[in-house]
Design an enzyme around this catalytic site. Structure first.
Site, PDB file in Angstrom:
ATOM      1  N   GLU A 109       0.830  -1.193   0.000  1.00 36.06           N
ATOM      2  CA  GLU A 109       0.000   0.000   0.000  1.00 36.06           C
ATOM      3  C   GLU A 109       0.874   1.257   0.000  1.00 36.06           C
ATOM      4  O   GLU A 109       1.939   1.279   0.607  1.00 36.06           O
ATOM      5  CB  GLU A 109      -0.918  -0.004   1.221  1.00 36.06           C
ATOM      6  CG  GLU A 109      -1.955  -1.119   1.100  1.00 36.06           C
ATOM      7  CD  GLU A 109      -2.941  -1.181   2.256  1.00 36.06           C
ATOM      8  OE1 GLU A 109      -4.115  -1.452   1.978  1.00 36.06           O
ATOM      9  OE2 GLU A 109      -2.558  -0.960   3.411  1.00 36.06           O
ATOM     10  N   CYS A 167       3.444   8.401   1.545  1.00 40.75           N
ATOM     11  CA  CYS A 167       3.994   7.396   2.454  1.00 40.75           C
ATOM     12  C   CYS A 167       4.244   6.128   1.637  1.00 40.75           C
ATOM     13  O   CYS A 167       3.320   5.519   1.119  1.00 40.75           O
ATOM     14  CB  CYS A 167       2.989   7.154   3.582  1.00 40.75           C
ATOM     15  SG  CYS A 167       3.561   5.940   4.751  1.00 40.75           S
ATOM     16  N   CYS A 218       6.664  -7.417   6.807  1.00 44.28           N
ATOM     17  CA  CYS A 218       7.817  -6.958   7.583  1.00 44.28           C
ATOM     18  C   CYS A 218       8.275  -8.112   8.459  1.00 44.28           C
ATOM     19  O   CYS A 218       7.439  -8.857   8.986  1.00 44.28           O
ATOM     20  CB  CYS A 218       7.421  -5.754   8.443  1.00 44.28           C
ATOM     21  SG  CYS A 218       8.815  -5.010   9.309  1.00 44.28           S
ATOM     22  N   CYS A 272       6.587  -5.836  15.285  1.00 48.11           N
ATOM     23  CA  CYS A 272       6.304  -4.963  16.429  1.00 48.11           C
ATOM     24  C   CYS A 272       4.857  -5.243  16.855  1.00 48.11           C
ATOM     25  O   CYS A 272       3.977  -5.378  16.000  1.00 48.11           O
ATOM     26  CB  CYS A 272       6.465  -3.496  16.037  1.00 48.11           C
ATOM     27  SG  CYS A 272       8.143  -3.144  15.481  1.00 48.11           S
ATOM     28  N   CYS A 306       1.809  -3.042  15.591  1.00 49.37           N
ATOM     29  CA  CYS A 306       1.763  -2.677  14.165  1.00 49.37           C
ATOM     30  C   CYS A 306       1.071  -3.763  13.365  1.00 49.37           C
ATOM     31  O   CYS A 306       1.403  -4.945  13.473  1.00 49.37           O
ATOM     32  CB  CYS A 306       3.182  -2.470  13.651  1.00 49.37           C
ATOM     33  SG  CYS A 306       3.252  -2.204  11.863  1.00 49.37           S
ATOM     34  N   GLY A 329       6.996  -2.264   6.001  1.00 51.21           N
ATOM     35  CA  GLY A 329       8.359  -2.780   5.948  1.00 51.21           C
ATOM     36  C   GLY A 329       9.388  -1.909   6.637  1.00 51.21           C
ATOM     37  O   GLY A 329       9.109  -0.768   7.035  1.00 51.21           O
ATOM     38  N   GLU A 330      10.567  -2.459   6.790  1.00 50.68           N
ATOM     39  CA  GLU A 330      11.674  -1.763   7.446  1.00 50.68           C
ATOM     40  C   GLU A 330      12.684  -1.354   6.355  1.00 50.68           C
ATOM     41  O   GLU A 330      13.380  -2.210   5.804  1.00 50.68           O
ATOM     42  CB  GLU A 330      12.319  -2.717   8.474  1.00 50.68           C
ATOM     43  CG  GLU A 330      13.638  -2.255   9.044  1.00 50.68           C
ATOM     44  CD  GLU A 330      13.652  -0.808   9.547  1.00 50.68           C
ATOM     45  OE1 GLU A 330      12.841  -0.452  10.410  1.00 50.68           O
ATOM     46  OE2 GLU A 330      14.499  -0.023   9.049  1.00 50.68           O
ATOM     47  N   SER A 363      12.094   6.289   8.017  1.00 54.13           N
ATOM     48  CA  SER A 363      11.788   5.877   9.388  1.00 54.13           C
ATOM     49  C   SER A 363      12.306   4.466   9.630  1.00 54.13           C
ATOM     50  O   SER A 363      12.035   3.559   8.855  1.00 54.13           O
ATOM     51  CB  SER A 363      10.267   5.908   9.596  1.00 54.13           C
ATOM     52  OG  SER A 363       9.935   5.384  10.860  1.00 54.13           O
ATOM     53  N   SER A 391      11.743   5.055  15.351  1.00 55.69           N
ATOM     54  CA  SER A 391      10.564   4.581  16.084  1.00 55.69           C
ATOM     55  C   SER A 391      10.996   4.166  17.476  1.00 55.69           C
ATOM     56  O   SER A 391      11.323   3.001  17.706  1.00 55.69           O
ATOM     57  CB  SER A 391       9.940   3.395  15.332  1.00 55.69           C
ATOM     58  OG  SER A 391       9.451   3.836  14.100  1.00 55.69           O
ATOM     59  N   LEU A 392      11.002   5.096  18.394  1.00 59.18           N
ATOM     60  CA  LEU A 392      11.514   4.803  19.734  1.00 59.18           C
ATOM     61  C   LEU A 392      10.433   4.102  20.584  1.00 59.18           C
ATOM     62  O   LEU A 392      10.633   2.994  21.053  1.00 59.18           O
ATOM     63  CB  LEU A 392      11.994   6.095  20.393  1.00 59.18           C
ATOM     64  CG  LEU A 392      12.755   5.913  21.694  1.00 59.18           C
ATOM     65  CD1 LEU A 392      14.030   5.126  21.488  1.00 59.18           C
ATOM     66  CD2 LEU A 392      13.080   7.266  22.345  1.00 59.18           C
ATOM     67  N   HIS A 393       9.343   4.771  20.796  1.00 56.93           N
ATOM     68  CA  HIS A 393       8.130   4.192  21.414  1.00 56.93           C
ATOM     69  C   HIS A 393       8.232   3.785  22.878  1.00 56.93           C
ATOM     70  O   HIS A 393       7.204   3.480  23.493  1.00 56.93           O
ATOM     71  CB  HIS A 393       7.611   2.978  20.629  1.00 56.93           C
ATOM     72  CG  HIS A 393       7.337   3.254  19.186  1.00 56.93           C
ATOM     73  ND1 HIS A 393       6.727   4.400  18.753  1.00 56.93           N
ATOM     74  CD2 HIS A 393       7.601   2.532  18.060  1.00 56.93           C
ATOM     75  CE1 HIS A 393       6.625   4.367  17.428  1.00 56.93           C
ATOM     76  NE2 HIS A 393       7.152   3.252  16.995  1.00 56.93           N
ATOM     77  N   ASN A 427      -3.192   3.839  16.380  1.00 57.94           N
ATOM     78  CA  ASN A 427      -4.284   3.582  15.442  1.00 57.94           C
ATOM     79  C   ASN A 427      -4.711   2.126  15.586  1.00 57.94           C
ATOM     80  O   ASN A 427      -3.914   1.228  15.341  1.00 57.94           O
ATOM     81  CB  ASN A 427      -3.825   3.851  14.006  1.00 57.94           C
ATOM     82  CG  ASN A 427      -3.638   5.336  13.761  1.00 57.94           C
ATOM     83  OD1 ASN A 427      -4.529   6.128  14.038  1.00 57.94           O
ATOM     84  ND2 ASN A 427      -2.465   5.714  13.283  1.00 57.94           N
ATOM     85  N   CYS A 487      -0.995   5.344  10.178  1.00 58.68           N
ATOM     86  CA  CYS A 487       0.241   4.653  10.566  1.00 58.68           C
ATOM     87  C   CYS A 487      -0.072   3.305  11.179  1.00 58.68           C
ATOM     88  O   CYS A 487      -0.903   3.211  12.081  1.00 58.68           O
ATOM     89  CB  CYS A 487       0.970   5.419  11.656  1.00 58.68           C
ATOM     90  SG  CYS A 487       1.441   7.050  11.226  1.00 58.68           S
TER      91      CYS A 487
HETATM   92  N1  SAH Z   1       9.336   0.053   9.743  1.00 55.89           N
HETATM   93  C1  SAH Z   1       9.582   1.421   9.922  1.00 55.89           C
HETATM   94  C2  SAH Z   1       8.700   2.318   9.086  1.00 55.89           C
HETATM   95  C3  SAH Z   1       7.240   1.967   8.956  1.00 55.89           C
HETATM   96  S1  SAH Z   1       6.145   2.212  10.314  1.00 55.89           S
HETATM   97  C4  SAH Z   1       9.470   1.799  11.381  1.00 55.89           C
HETATM   98  O1  SAH Z   1       8.985   0.993  12.161  1.00 55.89           O
HETATM   99  O2  SAH Z   1       9.910   2.883  11.731  1.00 55.89           O
HETATM  100  C5  SAH Z   1       5.857   3.967  10.439  1.00 55.89           C
HETATM  101  C6  SAH Z   1       5.520   4.412  11.878  1.00 55.89           C
HETATM  102  O3  SAH Z   1       4.198   4.005  12.285  1.00 55.89           O
HETATM  103  C7  SAH Z   1       6.487   3.821  12.883  1.00 55.89           C
HETATM  104  O4  SAH Z   1       6.889   4.770  13.825  1.00 55.89           O
HETATM  105  C8  SAH Z   1       5.622   2.770  13.530  1.00 55.89           C
HETATM  106  O5  SAH Z   1       6.116   2.394  14.774  1.00 55.89           O
HETATM  107  C9  SAH Z   1       4.281   3.459  13.588  1.00 55.89           C
HETATM  108  N2  SAH Z   1       3.158   2.557  13.830  1.00 55.89           N
HETATM  109  C10 SAH Z   1       3.088   1.238  13.561  1.00 55.89           C
HETATM  110  N3  SAH Z   1       1.876   0.753  13.944  1.00 55.89           N
HETATM  111  C11 SAH Z   1       1.170   1.789  14.444  1.00 55.89           C
HETATM  112  C12 SAH Z   1      -0.155   1.917  14.970  1.00 55.89           C
HETATM  113  N4  SAH Z   1      -0.993   0.893  14.997  1.00 55.89           N
HETATM  114  N5  SAH Z   1      -0.542   3.130  15.384  1.00 55.89           N
HETATM  115  C13 SAH Z   1       0.292   4.196  15.286  1.00 55.89           C
HETATM  116  N6  SAH Z   1       1.539   4.135  14.791  1.00 55.89           N
HETATM  117  C14 SAH Z   1       1.985   2.938  14.379  1.00 55.89           C
HETATM  118 FE1  SF4 Z   2       7.867  -3.462  10.700  1.00 59.71          FE
HETATM  119 FE2  SF4 Z   2       7.899  -0.833  11.312  1.00 59.71          FE
HETATM  120 FE3  SF4 Z   2       5.666  -2.293  11.644  1.00 59.71          FE
HETATM  121 FE4  SF4 Z   2       7.760  -2.679  13.258  1.00 59.71          FE
HETATM  122  S1  SF4 Z   2       6.518  -0.799  13.070  1.00 59.71           S
HETATM  123  S2  SF4 Z   2       6.518  -4.299  12.294  1.00 59.71           S
HETATM  124  S3  SF4 Z   2       9.466  -2.369  11.842  1.00 59.71           S
HETATM  125  S4  SF4 Z   2       6.665  -1.857   9.713  1.00 59.71           S
END
Ligand code: SAH
Ligand code: SF4
Length: 370
Positions: free
Chosen positions: A100, A113, A120, A124, A127, A175-176, A207, A229-231, A306, A349
């Site tokens: 997408e 985006c 991936c 995580c 995600c 993806g990463e 990212s 993506s620290l979180h 989200n 996201c």
């Molecule tokens: N793989 C890379 C880039 C894609 S994700 C990464 O992880 O950085 C883009 C952003 O969306 C990242 O910061 C990810 O952690 C965040 N993200 C993933 N799932 C999400 C969700 N359900 N709600 C909000 N942000 C989310």
């Molecule tokens: Fe992959 Fe980024 Fe989603 Fe983590 S947040 S599963 S690295 S796409």
């Protein structure tokens, strides 16, 4: 001999070839060197999807090129538009795999985006993409193709100088990107070329979930903006949210950020922080975040979680997000809350996934409590 009677060989796509590769291909084809420059202009500046549109080339040359090469884009399997104007395209590649791509229009800019992989590997836990097994890396052609599809759909050819609808690119789709570095780098060189798609590195943000060994190279070779993506601010929490943390813990990740070439107060590293109720959203977490970022040119992007079907988390309350943001802001960092866009079409996201993929088995298992 007319081209129609030649035995049919599979045609090779010229989209995704960089300047040098295109020049080498044209040399092998027997065309003069300036032809590669003409093709570059037609493909990436004018957006030609067909050789017949290339009116500065003779008809016999166009026919010969069309007999051997292809300029086709990925197919659009579905296009959805959100009530807020966000567009999401589900793209299908020649092997049937899908990703997408999302366009987010805003007043002063339009952000595309872009995805880097089908699925991936990193799973995580918050995600949706992470619930799918990785099928494969995207090729440079497929990454550039996402930008070209958006330009096609938005009527943005030739590459406009001003008033663009695609002003910024974020590698924040599926993806990463740093696990597909070579193809991302090849694609971005085409995207950044001033005589091609012409989107400056200052408008591109990559990212990463924290692939520490690739961060320096990304800065040295591509010099794009970095988002991390620290979180979470403690390893035991981040280990569960972003399992890659077990390999590259927070201290190592932040060290790589401190050394990121080109980061400065004018070009700050963005730290993305998804707000998960009761998991990482306390005032103590916010204070620890400020402490961790102390010597890094940083800005913080708070992302309300989200939701997606079956997700094991809830989004933090507005009050918790506001309190968190206030603490970070008071310490001198910009800490905007990312307004979710395109939630109604699952374009926000972390909501992306392709219907072509089966879930991985672990995605159906309950998550350990934090
Ligand atoms: N793989 C890379 C880039 C894609 S994700 C990464 O992880 O950085 C883009 C952003 O969306 C990242 O910061 C990810 O952690 C965040 N993200 C993933 N799932 C999400 C969700 N359900 N709600 C909000 N942000 C989310
Ligand atoms: Fe992959 Fe980024 Fe989603 Fe983590 S947040 S599963 S690295 S796409």
């Amino acid at each position: 001999m007319p081209t129609e009677t030649l035995p049919r060989k599979p045609r090779r796509s010229l989209v995704g070839l960089g300047r040098e590769a295109l020049a080498a291909e044209m040399a092998e084809f027997g065309a003069e060197p300036f032809r590669a420059r003409q093709l570059w202009h037609w493909i990436y500046h004018r957006g030609a999807a067909d050789f017949s549109a290339m009116t500065t080339l003779s008809k016999p040359l166009r026919d010969r090129l069309a007999g051997r090469y292809d300029l086709s884009r990925p197919a659009i399997s579905r296009a959805l538009t959100s009530s807020d104007g966000t567009c999401k395209w589900l793209l299908r590649f020649a092997d049937g795999e899908e990703v997408e791509t999302v366009h987010i229009p805003e007043e002063e800019r339009g952000t595309l985006c872009v995805s880097s992989q089908v699925g991936c590997t990193l799973s995580c836990s918050f995600c949706r993409t992470g619930t799918q097994r990785l099928v494969r890396n995207l090729t440079a052609e497929e990454i550039v193709g996402q930008v070209m599809i958006a330009r096609d759909a938005l009527g943005e050819w030739p590459s406009p100088r001003d008033e663009r609808q695609v002003t910024n690119i974020v590698l924040m789709g599926m993806g990463e990107p740093l696990y597909n570095y070579e193809n991302i780098a090849a694609a971005l060189r085409i995207v950044m070329d001033p005589e091609g798609l012409s989107i400056s590195r200052r408008k591109i943000t990559l990212s990463t979930s924290g692939v520490v060994p690739m961060i320096r190279r990304c800065g040295e070779e591509l010099a794009v903006n970095l988002a991390v993506s620290l979180h979470a601010v403690r390893d035991e929490v981040r280990d569960r949210l972003v399992p890659l943390n077990r390999k590259y813990p927070i201290a190592e990740l932040l060290k790589a950020c401190r050394l990121y070439p080109g980061a400065s107060n004018a070009r700050r590293i963005t730290f993305e922080y998804v707000m998960l109720k009761g998991i990482n959203d306390s005032p103590g977490d916010a204070r620890e975040l400020v402490r961790l970022l102390a010597d890094i040119p940083a800005k913080v992007n708070l992302i309300p979680f989200n939701p997606w079907p079956g997700a094991p988390y809830e989004c933090s309350s507005d009050a918790a997000i506001k309190a968190f943001s206030d603490i970070v802001f008071a310490a001198g960092y910009s800490a905007p809350v990312r307004r979710p866009r395109g939630r109604d079409i699952f374009a926000a996201c972390g909501q992306l996934k392709s219907a072509s993929l089966r879930p991985r088995r672990s995605a159906r298992l309950p998550l350990p409590a934090l």
